[in-house]
Every structure is written in C-alpha cells, then in structure tokens.
Scaffold this motif. Structure first.
Motif, PDB file in Angstrom:
ATOM      1  N   SER A  68      28.053  27.194  40.596  1.00 26.57           N
ATOM      2  CA  SER A  68      28.232  27.641  39.215  1.00 26.57           C
ATOM      3  C   SER A  68      27.451  26.727  38.274  1.00 26.57           C
ATOM      4  CB  SER A  68      29.716  27.616  38.836  1.00 26.57           C
ATOM      5  OG  SER A  68      30.159  26.270  38.724  1.00 26.57           O
ATOM      6  N   SER A  69      27.265  27.189  37.037  1.00 25.70           N
ATOM      7  CA  SER A  69      26.496  26.410  36.070  1.00 25.70           C
ATOM      8  C   SER A  69      27.180  25.092  35.716  1.00 25.70           C
ATOM      9  CB  SER A  69      26.263  27.234  34.802  1.00 25.70           C
ATOM     10  OG  SER A  69      27.495  27.710  34.264  1.00 25.70           O
ATOM     11  N   HIS A  70      28.504  25.020  35.873  1.00 27.33           N
ATOM     12  CA  HIS A  70      29.200  23.761  35.630  1.00 27.33           C
ATOM     13  C   HIS A  70      29.019  22.775  36.774  1.00 27.33           C
ATOM     14  CE1 HIS A  70      32.044  25.658  32.478  1.00 27.33           C
ATOM     15  NE2 HIS A  70      31.168  24.892  31.882  1.00 27.33           N
ATOM     16  N   HIS A  71      28.770  23.283  37.972  1.00 24.19           N
ATOM     17  CA  HIS A  71      28.615  22.425  39.156  1.00 24.19           C
ATOM     18  C   HIS A  71      27.411  22.914  39.963  1.00 24.19           C
ATOM     19  CE1 HIS A  71      32.562  20.722  38.260  1.00 24.19           C
ATOM     20  NE2 HIS A  71      32.997  21.964  38.087  1.00 24.19           N
ATOM     21  N   PRO A  72      26.211  22.781  39.410  1.00 18.66           N
ATOM     22  CA  PRO A  72      25.034  23.420  40.013  1.00 18.66           C
ATOM     23  C   PRO A  72      24.611  22.853  41.355  1.00 18.66           C
ATOM     24  CG  PRO A  72      24.382  21.985  38.197  1.00 18.66           C
ATOM     25  CD  PRO A  72      25.878  22.088  38.150  1.00 18.66           C
ATOM     26  N   LEU A  73      25.064  21.653  41.698  1.00 22.20           N
ATOM     27  CA  LEU A  73      24.669  21.060  42.974  1.00 22.20           C
ATOM     28  C   LEU A  73      25.779  21.101  44.010  1.00 22.20           C
ATOM     29  CD1 LEU A  73      22.611  17.945  41.789  1.00 22.20           C
ATOM     30  CD2 LEU A  73      21.807  20.215  42.416  1.00 22.20           C
ATOM     31  N   GLU A  74      26.909  21.718  43.673  1.00 23.93           N
ATOM     32  CA  GLU A  74      28.031  21.762  44.601  1.00 23.93           C
ATOM     33  C   GLU A  74      27.965  23.037  45.440  1.00 23.93           C
ATOM     34  OE1 GLU A  74      31.787  20.906  42.831  1.00 23.93           O
ATOM     35  OE2 GLU A  74      31.104  19.024  41.966  1.00 23.93           O
ATOM     36  N   SER A  75      26.992  23.057  46.317  1.00 23.27           N
ATOM     37  CA  SER A  75      26.812  24.164  47.267  1.00 23.27           C
ATOM     38  C   SER A  75      27.800  23.975  48.421  1.00 23.27           C
ATOM     39  CB  SER A  75      25.367  24.124  47.774  1.00 23.27           C
ATOM     40  OG  SER A  75      25.012  25.266  48.454  1.00 23.27           O
ATOM     41  N   PRO A  76      28.368  25.049  49.004  1.00 23.51           N
ATOM     42  CA  PRO A  76      27.970  26.444  48.893  1.00 23.51           C
ATOM     43  C   PRO A  76      28.427  27.173  47.647  1.00 23.51           C
ATOM     44  CG  PRO A  76      29.820  26.261  50.396  1.00 23.51           C
ATOM     45  CD  PRO A  76      29.424  24.855  50.033  1.00 23.51           C
ATOM     46  N   GLY A  77      29.223  26.541  46.806  1.00 23.38           N
ATOM     47  CA  GLY A  77      29.575  27.151  45.541  1.00 23.38           C
ATOM     48  C   GLY A  77      30.793  28.045  45.612  1.00 23.38           C
ATOM     49  N   VAL A  78      30.785  29.067  44.768  1.00 23.36           N
ATOM     50  CA  VAL A  78      31.970  29.906  44.581  1.00 23.36           C
ATOM     51  C   VAL A  78      31.599  31.376  44.629  1.00 23.36           C
ATOM     52  CG1 VAL A  78      33.161  28.183  43.172  1.00 23.36           C
ATOM     53  CG2 VAL A  78      31.677  29.864  42.067  1.00 23.36           C
ATOM     54  N   LEU A  79      32.605  32.196  44.909  1.00 22.33           N
ATOM     55  CA  LEU A  79      32.502  33.644  44.754  1.00 22.33           C
ATOM     56  C   LEU A  79      33.517  34.027  43.683  1.00 22.33           C
ATOM     57  CD1 LEU A  79      31.179  36.255  45.853  1.00 22.33           C
ATOM     58  CD2 LEU A  79      33.195  36.509  47.317  1.00 22.33           C
ATOM     59  N   PRO A  80      33.074  34.490  42.514  1.00 20.89           N
ATOM     60  CA  PRO A  80      34.001  34.704  41.395  1.00 20.89           C
ATOM     61  C   PRO A  80      35.194  35.591  41.689  1.00 20.89           C
ATOM     62  CG  PRO A  80      31.758  34.695  40.590  1.00 20.89           C
ATOM     63  CD  PRO A  80      31.674  34.660  42.096  1.00 20.89           C
ATOM     64  N   ASN A  81      35.046  36.616  42.529  1.00 17.02           N
ATOM     65  CA  ASN A  81      36.179  37.504  42.818  1.00 17.02           C
ATOM     66  C   ASN A  81      36.830  37.163  44.158  1.00 17.02           C
ATOM     67  OD1 ASN A  81      34.094  38.485  44.474  1.00 17.02           O
ATOM     68  ND2 ASN A  81      34.889  40.579  44.411  1.00 17.02           N
ATOM     69  N   TYR A  82      36.831  35.897  44.502  1.00 17.83           N
ATOM     70  CA  TYR A  82      37.321  35.438  45.797  1.00 17.83           C
ATOM     71  C   TYR A  82      38.718  35.969  46.122  1.00 17.83           C
ATOM     72  CZ  TYR A  82      38.939  32.181  49.402  1.00 17.83           C
ATOM     73  OH  TYR A  82      39.459  31.640  50.542  1.00 17.83           O
ATOM     74  N   ARG A  83      39.636  35.872  45.185  1.00 20.11           N
ATOM     75  CA  ARG A  83      41.021  36.263  45.455  1.00 20.11           C
ATOM     76  C   ARG A  83      41.157  37.763  45.700  1.00 20.11           C
ATOM     77  NH1 ARG A  83      43.212  32.521  48.031  1.00 20.11           N
ATOM     78  NH2 ARG A  83      43.241  30.522  46.956  1.00 20.11           N
ATOM     79  N   GLU A  84      40.259  38.563  45.162  1.00 16.84           N
ATOM     80  CA  GLU A  84      40.317  40.002  45.400  1.00 16.84           C
ATOM     81  C   GLU A  84      39.969  40.346  46.848  1.00 16.84           C
ATOM     82  OE1 GLU A  84      37.820  41.985  42.600  1.00 16.84           O
ATOM     83  OE2 GLU A  84      38.572  40.795  40.907  1.00 16.84           O
ATOM     84  N   LEU A  85      39.324  39.417  47.538  1.00 19.32           N
ATOM     85  CA  LEU A  85      38.892  39.651  48.922  1.00 19.32           C
ATOM     86  C   LEU A  85      39.732  38.870  49.924  1.00 19.32           C
ATOM     87  CD1 LEU A  85      35.011  39.492  48.399  1.00 19.32           C
ATOM     88  CD2 LEU A  85      36.440  41.531  48.565  1.00 19.32           C
ATOM     89  N   SER A  86      40.953  38.532  49.545  1.00 17.62           N
ATOM     90  CA  SER A  86      41.768  37.661  50.392  1.00 17.62           C
ATOM     91  C   SER A  86      41.970  38.236  51.797  1.00 17.62           C
ATOM     92  CB  SER A  86      43.125  37.392  49.733  1.00 17.62           C
ATOM     93  OG  SER A  86      43.822  38.612  49.484  1.00 17.62           O
TER      94      SER A  86
END
Length: 324
Positions: free
Chosen positions: A107-125
C-alpha cells in the motif's frame, strides 16, 4: 528482476530503474506518486494545482501551483520536502482505493512491505482458508515422506509413489489457484493451460519470491517460479513439467517424481498464497508460518502499488480486472 530481502521495518531507500528516473507524463486528472530518500506520497493533479492526498488543509507544504510555463517537477521542487532533494515522479497505475482482484500489493502507506495487502481480504475468507487448509494437508504429507527420505541435496533426486502423489496434489492445487485468479479477473475459459497461467507471472511478480523451509535450514532458498517463460510455459517450470510427465506417463516418467519437485510445488503454493492474499494470509495459521519463510519478496515500482483511501475522498473505487 528486482528483489529485496523482506523487512517489516524497511528503510525508505530503494534503487530506481532507468525508466523511473525519467519523468512520466502527468495529465490533468491523473493521480501521481513521488518518492525520494525520505518520503513517498500520492498526489492529485488538475492541470493547475498538485495536491498531496491525505492532508486535511493543504498549504505550501503539501500543494504546488503549476504556472503555464512551468513543469510539474519544477513546481514540486519549490515545496519544502523537495528542496535540494532528488525525487522521482510516478503516474499511478490505479486510482486511490482501486485494486486488482486476488492480487496483493504493498500500500502507499507501506510501499516496501511486500507482499502487501489485498483490500477485500475478509470478503474472501472462505477461499483463503480453503487454500491454507489444503496446503496444511500437503505439508503433512511432506513431513511423512521426510521421515524416510532426509531432505538433503544428495537425496533430492529420490523418487517414489508417495512423492509422486504429493507432486500431483500440490500441482493440481496450483492449477486450481491459477484458474481462480484468472476467473476473478474475467478469464473464464473452460480449457486453461500454462499458456494462460503464465500470464500471472508479471502482474504478481511470482518469479521474485524466494522461500526457505524453516524445518530444513540447510536447504537453500527456493524460487519455484524462477525462469518461468511465456515462450515455453510448461518446460520452463521444471517442477510443473515433472508433474505433467508423471501424471500422464507414470511408467516411463516415474523417475521424475522427485523430492525436489515435491518441495518446489509446495513452495509454489506458499508463494501463491502470499501473492494473492498478502501478509495477513501468511499469519493465519501459526504452524504454516513456522514452516515457511519468505526470504525474498518483490520490490514494486511505486506506481504499481495500491493507494490507500483517504477520509477526504468522496468516492470509493471498485476492484479492477487486470488488463492481461
């Protein structure tokens, strides 16, 4: 190919490629990012004014007026954070809040923290937990095998029926996940093969991941997608090519059912979990987090990451299909 050792508290310093050191064309209505040794942030540009996102009352420190005879770079250079500082301008690939389905990125707040995030993560639980539980079962099979075949370099060519079965199950699970990602992004063909699966290589940067198995620290890091090539999408993925052979012709290809192929196919699944769902999925099950370690992760261009939504935004972007 650029990779970086994973670090949950990374430095903001990064190496830039030649293309990034050339200013990109920023048109009115574009969102753009800036990165320097000390800052990274996202801006909006209306052709006259560039304003930093996330600032409630932007002033001379967070906005720049661009005159008719002035370049965007020169206007930004007058802002205090950029005075006497080298910085790079990036036209953002996606607008704030937008993301590609089943593709995690920083994310733009943590641009080097790969693999990062999936914004709708909880919808795919359900999808996430199904993948993790399947991987947990496969790890159990590998643990049973290594009770008889010690996983050292000398034993990586050992083969057998139990190893073959593990390779087939792990590789078909990879196929299931590849198909799931492609389907989520609008590719719903009934007959898919590696010509289709390899399309995921670039948008997810699969070949930049490297995995170590914590239980076997003497083994070198494994990059299961290294060398994957669209011109030879099956043969260039050695463990998958082995799977293809032993599935269709066990009698003549049995010696390809090796411990090496089994380990690579399981590591490929861990990479797919990371690249689809981000760091949150890697932490769901303690036993899997203790088993696998991501030694290398992709280093993304700032323009490719997901920009966080800010409280002053009035609209929320929808997820996008990746434009294969």
């Amino acid at each position: 190919m650029a990779t970086t050792a994973i670090n949950l508290s990374p430095s903001r310093h990064r190496a830039f490629s030649a293309v990034e050191l050339t200013d990109e064309i920023i048109e009115p209505g574009d969102f753009f990012g800036t990165t320097s040794a000390n800052h990274s942030c996202v801006w909006t540009f209306n052709g006259i004014e560039a304003v930093r996102l996330g600032v409630a009352d932007p002033d001379y420190r967070s906005k720049a007026n661009v005159s008719a005879k002035q370049s965007l770079r020169n206007a930004l250079a007058e802002i205090p954070m950029f005075q006497n500082v080298e910085f790079v301008i990036h036209r953002m690939e996606l607008e704030p809040g937008a993301y590609y389905r089943r593709m995690a990125r920083p994310s733009s707040h943590h641009p080097l923290e790969s693999p990062g995030v999936l914004p709708n993560y909880r919808e795919l639980s359900n999808t996430v937990m199904s993948a993790l539980n399947q991987l947990r079962a496969l790890v159990g099979m590998l643990d049973n095998i290594v009770q008889s075949v010690h996983p050292t370099d000398r034993n990586m060519r050992c083969f057998g029926n139990g190893i073959r079965n593990l390779i087939i199950l792990a590789s078909t699970e990879c196929e299931a996940q590849w198909r799931g990602i492609l389907a989520a992004n609008g590719i719903n063909q009934k007959q898919l093969n590696t010509n289709d699966y390899v399309k995921l290589l670039h948008p997810m940067r699969l070949d930049e991941y490297q995995v170590r198995l914590r239980h076997f620290p003497w083994l070198t890091g494994i990059s299961p997608f290294s060398g994957w090539d669209a011109t030879s999408p099956t043969q260039s993925l050695d463990w998958y090519d082995d799977y293809n052979a032993i599935k269709h012709d066990r009698e003549n290809a049995f010696e390809r059912a090796t411990l090496s192929a089994a380990i690579k196919s399981i590591c490929a699944l861990w990479v797919l979990v990371a690249a689809q769902f981000g760091y949150r999925a890697l932490r769901e099950f303690d036993d899997l987090e203790r088993y696998f370690h991501l030694e290398c992760v992709p280093l993304w261009r700032y323009s490719e990451i997901y920009t966080d939504l800010y409280i002053d935004q009035k609209t929320v972007a929808n997820p996008f299909n990746y434009p294969f």
